[in-house]
Design a protein around this motif. Structure first.
Motif, mmCIF file in Angstrom:
data_model
loop_
_atom_site.group_PDB
_atom_site.id
_atom_site.type_symbol
_atom_site.label_atom_id
_atom_site.label_comp_id
_atom_site.label_asym_id
_atom_site.label_seq_id
_atom_site.Cartn_x
_atom_site.Cartn_y
_atom_site.Cartn_z
ATOM 1 N N LEU B 9 -8.718 -2.071 69.778
ATOM 2 C CA LEU B 9 -7.300 -1.841 70.071
ATOM 3 C C LEU B 9 -6.426 -2.235 68.882
ATOM 4 C CD1 LEU B 9 -4.938 -1.120 71.843
ATOM 5 C CD2 LEU B 9 -5.132 -3.359 72.958
ATOM 6 N N ALA B 10 -6.748 -3.387 68.265
ATOM 7 C CA ALA B 10 -5.975 -3.814 67.098
ATOM 8 C C ALA B 10 -6.072 -2.778 65.981
ATOM 9 C CB ALA B 10 -6.470 -5.180 66.605
ATOM 10 N N GLN B 11 -7.269 -2.205 65.815
ATOM 11 C CA GLN B 11 -7.436 -1.192 64.762
ATOM 12 C C GLN B 11 -6.666 0.084 65.093
ATOM 13 O OE1 GLN B 11 -11.686 -0.834 64.107
ATOM 14 N NE2 GLN B 11 -11.797 -3.004 63.589
ATOM 15 N N ALA B 12 -6.687 0.477 66.359
ATOM 16 C CA ALA B 12 -5.954 1.692 66.756
ATOM 17 C C ALA B 12 -4.456 1.505 66.545
ATOM 18 C CB ALA B 12 -6.250 2.041 68.219
ATOM 19 N N LEU B 13 -3.951 0.324 66.867
ATOM 20 C CA LEU B 13 -2.522 0.064 66.683
ATOM 21 C C LEU B 13 -2.169 -0.050 65.202
ATOM 22 C CD1 LEU B 13 -1.782 -2.454 69.571
ATOM 23 C CD2 LEU B 13 -0.838 -0.162 69.322
ATOM 24 N N ALA B 14 -3.072 -0.626 64.409
ATOM 25 C CA ALA B 14 -2.785 -0.815 62.981
ATOM 26 C C ALA B 14 -2.681 0.523 62.255
ATOM 27 C CB ALA B 14 -3.859 -1.691 62.335
ATOM 28 N N ARG B 15 -3.206 1.596 62.869
ATOM 29 C CA ARG B 15 -3.106 2.914 62.236
ATOM 30 C C ARG B 15 -1.752 3.569 62.461
ATOM 31 N NH1 ARG B 15 -7.910 4.192 64.943
ATOM 32 N NH2 ARG B 15 -9.517 2.999 63.904
ATOM 33 N N LEU B 16 -0.946 3.006 63.371
ATOM 34 C CA LEU B 16 0.393 3.558 63.571
ATOM 35 C C LEU B 16 1.270 3.242 62.371
ATOM 36 C CD1 LEU B 16 1.137 2.623 67.296
ATOM 37 C CD2 LEU B 16 0.337 4.796 66.370
ATOM 38 N N PRO B 17 2.147 4.176 61.979
ATOM 39 C CA PRO B 17 3.050 3.865 60.863
ATOM 40 C C PRO B 17 3.957 2.707 61.262
ATOM 41 C CG PRO B 17 3.719 5.881 61.994
ATOM 42 C CD PRO B 17 2.399 5.496 62.573
ATOM 43 N N GLY B 18 4.179 1.794 60.348
ATOM 44 C CA GLY B 18 5.079 0.666 60.619
ATOM 45 C C GLY B 18 4.384 -0.551 61.175
ATOM 46 N N LEU B 19 3.104 -0.435 61.529
ATOM 47 C CA LEU B 19 2.359 -1.592 62.037
ATOM 48 C C LEU B 19 1.186 -1.882 61.106
ATOM 49 C CD1 LEU B 19 1.929 -1.324 65.918
ATOM 50 C CD2 LEU B 19 3.186 -3.048 64.657
ATOM 51 N N GLY B 20 1.248 -2.987 60.379
ATOM 52 C CA GLY B 20 0.105 -3.400 59.575
ATOM 53 C C GLY B 20 -0.883 -4.170 60.434
ATOM 54 N N PRO B 21 -1.972 -4.666 59.831
ATOM 55 C CA PRO B 21 -2.974 -5.400 60.611
ATOM 56 C C PRO B 21 -2.376 -6.626 61.305
ATOM 57 C CG PRO B 21 -3.810 -4.889 58.416
ATOM 58 C CD PRO B 21 -2.369 -4.490 58.434
ATOM 59 N N ARG B 22 -1.463 -7.319 60.626
ATOM 60 C CA ARG B 22 -0.914 -8.542 61.188
ATOM 61 C C ARG B 22 -0.011 -8.245 62.394
ATOM 62 N NH1 ARG B 22 -0.039 -13.825 59.386
ATOM 63 N NH2 ARG B 22 1.727 -14.798 60.441
ATOM 64 N N SER B 23 0.886 -7.273 62.230
ATOM 65 C CA SER B 23 1.772 -6.969 63.352
ATOM 66 C C SER B 23 0.987 -6.283 64.470
ATOM 67 C CB SER B 23 2.966 -6.131 62.901
ATOM 68 O OG SER B 23 2.581 -5.088 62.060
ATOM 69 N N ALA B 24 -0.095 -5.582 64.124
ATOM 70 C CA ALA B 24 -0.932 -4.987 65.170
ATOM 71 C C ALA B 24 -1.566 -6.099 66.017
ATOM 72 C CB ALA B 24 -2.018 -4.109 64.554
ATOM 73 N N ARG B 25 -2.001 -7.183 65.385
ATOM 74 C CA ARG B 25 -2.575 -8.299 66.147
ATOM 75 C C ARG B 25 -1.540 -8.918 67.066
ATOM 76 N NH1 ARG B 25 -5.278 -9.790 61.213
ATOM 77 N NH2 ARG B 25 -3.579 -11.272 60.869
ATOM 78 N N ARG B 26 -0.306 -9.050 66.559
ATOM 79 C CA ARG B 26 0.764 -9.589 67.408
ATOM 80 C C ARG B 26 1.046 -8.661 68.581
ATOM 81 N NH1 ARG B 26 3.794 -13.640 66.267
ATOM 82 N NH2 ARG B 26 3.133 -14.714 64.410
ATOM 83 N N ALA B 27 1.024 -7.365 68.296
ATOM 84 C CA ALA B 27 1.272 -6.398 69.366
ATOM 85 C C ALA B 27 0.166 -6.483 70.419
ATOM 86 C CB ALA B 27 1.367 -4.985 68.784
ATOM 87 N N VAL B 28 -1.082 -6.628 69.962
ATOM 88 C CA VAL B 28 -2.204 -6.756 70.902
ATOM 89 C C VAL B 28 -2.000 -7.977 71.789
ATOM 90 C CG1 VAL B 28 -4.656 -7.318 71.092
ATOM 91 C CG2 VAL B 28 -3.911 -5.559 69.491
ATOM 92 N N LEU B 29 -1.658 -9.082 71.168
ATOM 93 C CA LEU B 29 -1.488 -10.316 71.935
ATOM 94 C C LEU B 29 -0.348 -10.171 72.939
ATOM 95 C CD1 LEU B 29 -2.610 -13.081 72.269
ATOM 96 C CD2 LEU B 29 -1.067 -13.897 70.497
ATOM 97 N N HIS B 30 0.741 -9.543 72.479
ATOM 98 C CA HIS B 30 1.873 -9.264 73.363
ATOM 99 C C HIS B 30 1.398 -8.480 74.597
ATOM 100 C CE1 HIS B 30 6.126 -8.096 74.197
ATOM 101 N NE2 HIS B 30 5.572 -6.980 74.624
ATOM 102 N N LEU B 31 0.563 -7.474 74.363
ATOM 103 C CA LEU B 31 0.078 -6.631 75.461
ATOM 104 C C LEU B 31 -0.886 -7.403 76.368
ATOM 105 C CD1 LEU B 31 -0.498 -3.356 73.422
ATOM 106 C CD2 LEU B 31 1.231 -3.712 75.190
ATOM 107 N N LEU B 32 -1.759 -8.215 75.754
ATOM 108 C CA LEU B 32 -2.755 -8.952 76.542
ATOM 109 C C LEU B 32 -2.082 -9.956 77.460
ATOM 110 C CD1 LEU B 32 -5.675 -9.731 74.069
ATOM 111 C CD2 LEU B 32 -5.251 -7.715 75.453
ATOM 112 N N LYS B 33 -0.992 -10.532 76.990
ATOM 113 C CA LYS B 33 -0.317 -11.560 77.783
ATOM 114 C C LYS B 33 0.580 -10.951 78.856
ATOM 115 C CE LYS B 33 1.090 -15.343 75.753
ATOM 116 N NZ LYS B 33 1.838 -16.196 74.789
#
Ligand SMILES: [Zn+2]
Ligand SMILES: [Zn+2]
Lengths: 198, 198
Positions: B9-33
């Motif tokens: 999931l982190a990799q799929a999100l990191a492929r979106l424009p505007g989301l690097g690996p770090r912000s993708a991890r934050r987004a994943v955590l946001h979603l998991l919580k």
């Protein structure tokens, strides 16, 4: 973007941290133009996580397994336990590979202002883990805030007399700093120079 | 993040424009919580779009309706047609509400380097739309790049003799600038001062 479905998707994405309305629109367009290579795989990845998501009954980590991958990792040193406020902190420390032991997520910090009491945090579970034996050192890795320090001292008090070394991170974290924003160098230094809680 | 589902999931999100690996991890955590308030609604929004997604048979826009919301909007002035390279350009212009007419998406630009020929773009469809009648003015809103200019002149040539005014955007776009990165002020100026293609 006039379609309600597309607007709803842009709004859902804009709520993610790190994506504002503008980058959310770009992300939507990216997905729309790549239905099979981006949109469908993203849905699959989200569904797979949603279907398996759980909170680790041992440490409070969120993972697709329960107990989580950290708690079941046989290479971890079970004698060392790092206590953190939030799952994000666990992830930050885990990513840095600086701490060889396991974790315990409190689920927040004590706060008179927000009405967060010891019963709101998983402090009793932490004490039970320590009482169960096998742990020699507990590192209290709270944020370097007033509330973090209050939480740390409260927990140190609860662990007194249980026969474990109770440590805190070295000063070196910027005051007011949030643990999961620190760079790895600062984290490494703070862990290396950890000391007994006063 | 040790679980393969979460990593995916982190990799799929990191492929979106505007989301690097770090912000993708934050987004994943946001979603998991926030399984019920963020993760599940995001899946629903993505699925709703994926189920209805199509390319407008008239203009080439991507939308959940076909013909798209722009082409079926009765308030649009059907006498004005704005030709853009990409769907992102259509969205940028549409968002600005500066152009009252309809659009035509080419799907790219002529490029000797990339081997993009007129047959690769929806230029024949554009000529057919103009031939069908009702259009009085065509605004060629290509990017201010060499390839954009080449494309613009090629299309102007194809539209010659069809009885429509063929316009281009005013200079005022930064040279080399990509249309969908422009602020609204620049876009407004470029549209306002549009002129006949030389
Ligand atoms: Zn765990
Ligand atoms: Zn359309």
């Amino acid at each position: 973007m006039s379609s309600p479905e597309i607007d709803a998707l842009a709004q859902a994405l804009a709520r993610l941290p790190g994506l504002g309305p503008r980058s959310a629109r770009r992300a939507v367009l990216h997905l729309l133009k790549r239905r099979e290579t981006a949109l469908v795989p993203l849905i699959a990845a989200l569904q797979s996580v949603a279907a398996n998501l759980s909170t680790c009954e041992i440490c409070g980590n969120v993972d697709t397994r329960n107990p989580c991958g950290v708690c079941t990792d046989p290479r971890r040193d079970v004698r060392q336990l790092c206590v953190v406020e939030e799952v994000a902190d666990l992830w930050a420390l885990d990513r840095s590979r600086l701490f060889p032991g396991r974790f315990h997520v409190l689920g927040g910090r004590l706060s008179a202002l927000d009405g967060v009491t010891p019963e709101d945090l998983s402090i009793a579970a932490l004490v039970a883990r320590v009482r169960a034996g096998g742990i020699e050192e507990v590192v209290l890795a709270m944020n370097a805030t007033i509330e973090g320090a209050t939480t740390m001292h409260y927990i140190a008090e609860q662990l007194r007399g249980l026969g474990v070394r109770v440590m805190q991170l070295a000063h070196g974290m910027p005051v007011g700093g949030e643990l999961d924003y620190l760079d790895e160098g600062t984290l490494a230094q703070a862990l290396r120079a950890r000391r007994l809680v006063d």
